[in-house]
Design a protein around this motif. Structure first.
Motif, PDB file in Angstrom:
ATOM      1  N   LYS A  90       1.114  -1.277   0.349  1.00 25.38           N
ATOM      2  CA  LYS A  90      -0.044   0.020   0.388  1.00 25.38           C
ATOM      3  C   LYS A  90       1.018   0.878   0.024  1.00 25.38           C
ATOM      4  CE  LYS A  90      -3.751  -2.094   0.343  1.00 25.38           C
ATOM      5  NZ  LYS A  90      -4.703  -1.809   1.362  1.00 25.38           N
ATOM      6  N   GLN A  93      -1.256   4.448   3.422  1.00 28.85           N
ATOM      7  CA  GLN A  93      -1.894   4.142   4.725  1.00 28.85           C
ATOM      8  C   GLN A  93      -0.142   4.642   5.813  1.00 28.85           C
ATOM      9  OE1 GLN A  93      -3.851   0.472   3.423  1.00 28.85           O
ATOM     10  NE2 GLN A  93      -2.252  -0.322   4.692  1.00 28.85           N
ATOM     11  N   SER A 135      -6.596  -3.460  -2.339  1.00 30.92           N
ATOM     12  CA  SER A 135      -7.217  -4.740  -1.737  1.00 30.92           C
ATOM     13  C   SER A 135      -7.647  -4.862  -2.205  1.00 30.92           C
ATOM     14  CB  SER A 135      -8.041  -3.868  -0.633  1.00 30.92           C
ATOM     15  OG  SER A 135      -7.789  -2.744   0.278  1.00 30.92           O
ATOM     16  N   ARG A 138      -5.174  -7.930  -5.233  1.00 31.61           N
ATOM     17  CA  ARG A 138      -3.747  -8.763  -4.946  1.00 31.61           C
ATOM     18  C   ARG A 138      -4.154  -9.559  -5.277  1.00 31.61           C
ATOM     19  NH1 ARG A 138      -5.353  -6.155   1.389  1.00 31.61           N
ATOM     20  NH2 ARG A 138      -7.195  -6.764   0.794  1.00 31.61           N
ATOM     21  N   GLY A 152       0.953  -5.517   2.735  1.00 31.52           N
ATOM     22  CA  GLY A 152       0.038  -4.877   2.468  1.00 31.52           C
ATOM     23  C   GLY A 152      -1.723  -4.951   3.845  1.00 31.52           C
ATOM     24  N   THR A 153      -1.573  -4.853   5.349  1.00 28.15           N
ATOM     25  CA  THR A 153      -2.722  -4.834   6.264  1.00 28.15           C
ATOM     26  C   THR A 153      -3.326  -6.367   5.201  1.00 28.15           C
ATOM     27  OG1 THR A 153      -3.957  -2.925   4.589  1.00 28.15           O
ATOM     28  CG2 THR A 153      -2.367  -2.778   6.798  1.00 28.15           C
ATOM     29  N   TYR A 154      -2.916  -7.468   5.191  1.00 31.20           N
ATOM     30  CA  TYR A 154      -3.800  -7.989   3.830  1.00 31.20           C
ATOM     31  C   TYR A 154      -3.950  -9.292   4.769  1.00 31.20           C
ATOM     32  CZ  TYR A 154      -4.098 -11.365  -0.354  1.00 31.20           C
ATOM     33  OH  TYR A 154      -5.328 -11.673  -1.600  1.00 31.20           O
ATOM     34  N   THR A 155      -5.375  -9.246   5.163  1.00 27.60           N
ATOM     35  CA  THR A 155      -5.874 -10.188   6.196  1.00 27.60           C
ATOM     36  C   THR A 155      -6.100 -12.001   5.641  1.00 27.60           C
ATOM     37  OG1 THR A 155      -7.080  -9.017   7.801  1.00 27.60           O
ATOM     38  CG2 THR A 155      -7.945 -10.984   7.703  1.00 27.60           C
ATOM     39  N   ARG A 160      -9.623 -16.028   0.615  1.00 32.90           N
ATOM     40  CA  ARG A 160      -8.408 -16.082  -0.053  1.00 32.90           C
ATOM     41  C   ARG A 160      -7.178 -16.249  -0.287  1.00 32.90           C
ATOM     42  NH1 ARG A 160      -8.231 -10.165   2.942  1.00 32.90           N
ATOM     43  NH2 ARG A 160      -9.336  -9.012   1.987  1.00 32.90           N
ATOM     44  N   SER A 203     -12.384  -4.888   0.395  1.00 33.40           N
ATOM     45  CA  SER A 203     -12.024  -5.857   2.080  1.00 33.40           C
ATOM     46  C   SER A 203     -12.808  -6.522   2.666  1.00 33.40           C
ATOM     47  CB  SER A 203     -11.005  -3.934   3.076  1.00 33.40           C
ATOM     48  OG  SER A 203     -12.369  -3.915   2.564  1.00 33.40           O
ATOM     49  N   THR A 204     -11.943  -7.165   4.040  1.00 32.07           N
ATOM     50  CA  THR A 204     -12.908  -7.792   4.419  1.00 32.07           C
ATOM     51  C   THR A 204     -13.902  -6.630   5.671  1.00 32.07           C
ATOM     52  OG1 THR A 204     -10.737  -7.581   6.038  1.00 32.07           O
ATOM     53  CG2 THR A 204     -11.406  -9.600   5.371  1.00 32.07           C
ATOM     54  N   PRO A 205     -13.427  -5.906   6.115  1.00 32.17           N
ATOM     55  CA  PRO A 205     -13.841  -4.005   6.999  1.00 32.17           C
ATOM     56  C   PRO A 205     -15.475  -3.845   5.921  1.00 32.17           C
ATOM     57  CG  PRO A 205     -11.920  -4.183   6.930  1.00 32.17           C
ATOM     58  CD  PRO A 205     -11.596  -5.195   5.862  1.00 32.17           C
ATOM     59  N   THR A 241     -12.173   0.111   8.689  1.00 34.06           N
ATOM     60  CA  THR A 241     -11.010  -0.476   8.514  1.00 34.06           C
ATOM     61  C   THR A 241     -10.384  -1.248   9.764  1.00 34.06           C
ATOM     62  OG1 THR A 241      -9.487  -1.265   6.839  1.00 34.06           O
ATOM     63  CG2 THR A 241      -9.266   0.906   7.825  1.00 34.06           C
ATOM     64  N   GLU A 267      -8.254  -9.569  12.334  1.00 37.55           N
ATOM     65  CA  GLU A 267      -7.458  -9.151  11.204  1.00 37.55           C
ATOM     66  C   GLU A 267      -6.505  -9.954  10.638  1.00 37.55           C
ATOM     67  OE1 GLU A 267      -9.788  -8.675   8.615  1.00 37.55           O
ATOM     68  OE2 GLU A 267     -11.579  -7.758   9.792  1.00 37.55           O
ATOM     69  N   TYR A 269      -2.548 -10.511   9.601  1.00 40.31           N
ATOM     70  CA  TYR A 269      -2.089 -10.216   8.817  1.00 40.31           C
ATOM     71  C   TYR A 269      -1.466 -11.004   7.991  1.00 40.31           C
ATOM     72  CZ  TYR A 269      -3.970  -4.948   9.341  1.00 40.31           C
ATOM     73  OH  TYR A 269      -4.257  -4.164   9.425  1.00 40.31           O
TER      74      TYR A 269
HETATM   75  N1  GLU Z   1      -6.786  -5.930   6.383  1.00 44.20           N
HETATM   76  C1  GLU Z   1      -8.604  -5.949   6.040  1.00 44.20           C
HETATM   77  C2  GLU Z   1      -8.163  -6.619   4.566  1.00 44.20           C
HETATM   78  O1  GLU Z   1      -6.621  -7.279   4.435  1.00 44.20           O
HETATM   79  C3  GLU Z   1      -8.509  -4.902   6.024  1.00 44.20           C
HETATM   80  C4  GLU Z   1      -6.940  -3.291   4.731  1.00 44.20           C
HETATM   81  C5  GLU Z   1      -6.618  -3.844   3.693  1.00 44.20           C
HETATM   82  O2  GLU Z   1      -8.193  -3.178   3.157  1.00 44.20           O
HETATM   83  O3  GLU Z   1      -6.250  -3.476   3.621  1.00 44.20           O
HETATM   84  O4  GLU Z   1      -9.177  -6.428   3.366  1.00 44.20           O
END
Ligand code: GLU
Length: 321
Positions: A90, A93, A135, A138, A152-155, A160, A203-205, A241, A267, A269
């Motif tokens: 990202k 962020q 997001s 990916r 990058g903040t990837y849940t 997935r 995104s998951t949120p 998020t 979440e 990562y």
């Molecule tokens: N961690 C969450 C996700 O992977 C939200 C952050 C993001 O979008 O990177 O969807």
């Protein structure tokens, strides 16, 4: 492209103050988009204080494994041949993955995770190329080989995992809510009824809002920084998020925005990679564990994400599957 000096500040009406705060968060591109002054792009961040980022001298230097070899990994072998590792990240962020528009330098905790794992795989920091990927893109970027891996903040989640592989987790975040400082009505996800809540597509949120809080009105953009611009200009009522991401935006404009309520999800990562490359996944898991043990992880956290105000947690256990 150089950052211009700061002009003397005229008295600013509230709307202009808000735009300046938005520029702190999103950089000039965001401000130009908001004001329609596209021609300003590249001139510098006039009227906004310089963003405070991680101090380069506080960052750990990672030992590069000179004799590392992983022929069983097609991804590693191709990167080794080209002499460069391409890591998806990202770029908007704060304290996680952020690109300084003036220098093109990337910084943040995810960037450090990318650097430390790259060093373990034999790639020095100047052999790592960062590629911003939103997001929603990916899984495609990983499946078609556009990037070697993604930090990058990837849940990590089961859905997935059908498309990509995950090393880690290396950090545990939780979903949160960011609102304007003067907001009184929103104190948690149950208060989102009839409210516009913004998040990133894919995104998951945003999926959780759509599933568990159907009375809210979801609004999606490619990135969270655009959501923050929309919050500051009263186009949406909340941004949702991971708390780790929201804390960074709030820390950069503390008079404009605040986090409310408790985290309402888990979440974990992970480092995303091509699904079939189990050799690379194992090597990345080894690298994460090694850097947690030797103190690099903690130092990297303190110099980056720690700046948004939360002391270093214990990292979650790596899940080898
Ligand atoms: N961690 C969450 C996700 O992977 C939200 C952050 C993001 O979008 O990177 O969807």
């Amino acid at each position: 492209m150089r950052r211009t000096h700061r002009p003397a500040r005229p008295a600013r009406p509230a709307a202009v103050a808000r735009l300046a705060a938005a520029a702190v968060v999103t950089g000039l591109a965001g401000l130009a988009a908001l004001t329609g002054l596209a021609g300003l792009a590249g001139c510098g961040k006039q009227g906004s204080p310089p963003a405070k980022g991680p101090r380069a001298d506080a960052l750990p230097v990672y030992r590069v494994s000179r004799d590392f070899s992983l022929p069983a990994s097609a991804t590693w072998s191709a990167a080794h041949r080209r002499g460069r590792l391409v890591v998806g990240v990202k770029d908007d962020q704060p304290y996680l993955g952020e690109r300084d528009p003036a220098t093109g330098t990337y910084s943040g905790f995810d960037i450090e995770i990318a650097k430390m794992t790259a060093a373990s795989l034999g790639f020095a920091a100047d052999r790592v190329q960062y590629k911003p990927i939103a997001s929603a893109n990916r899984e495609t970027a990983l499946s078609n080989g556009q990037i070697d891996y993604y930090v990058g903040t990837y849940t990590i989640n089961a859905l997935r995992k059908k498309q990509v592989g995950f090393a880690g987790p290396y950090y545990l975040a939780g979903q949160g809510l960011l609102v304007r400082k003067d907001e009184k009505d929103i104190n948690g996800p149950r208060d989102l009824k009839g409210k516009k809540v913004c998040s990133a597509a894919g995104s998951t949120p945003i999926q959780r809002i759509e599933r568990d809080y159907p009375d809210a009105t979801p609004v999606t953009y490619d990135t969270y920084s655009v959501c923050v611009d929309n919050l500051l200009t009263y186009q949406v009522d909340a941004v949702t998020t991971d708390d780790s991401i929201l804390l960074g935006y709030a820390a950069k404009a503390p008079n404009e925005m605040k986090l409310v309520g408790k985290p309402f999800s888990k979440e974990p990562y992970g480092i995303g990679l091509a699904k079939g490359d189990t050799a690379l996944r194992g090597a990345l898991d080894d690298a994460i564990v090694a850097h947690e043990r030797d103190g690099d992880w903690k130092k990297a956290y303190a110099a980056t994400l720690g700046l948004s105000g939360v002391p270093a947690p214990v990292p979650p256990p790596v899940d080898r599957y």
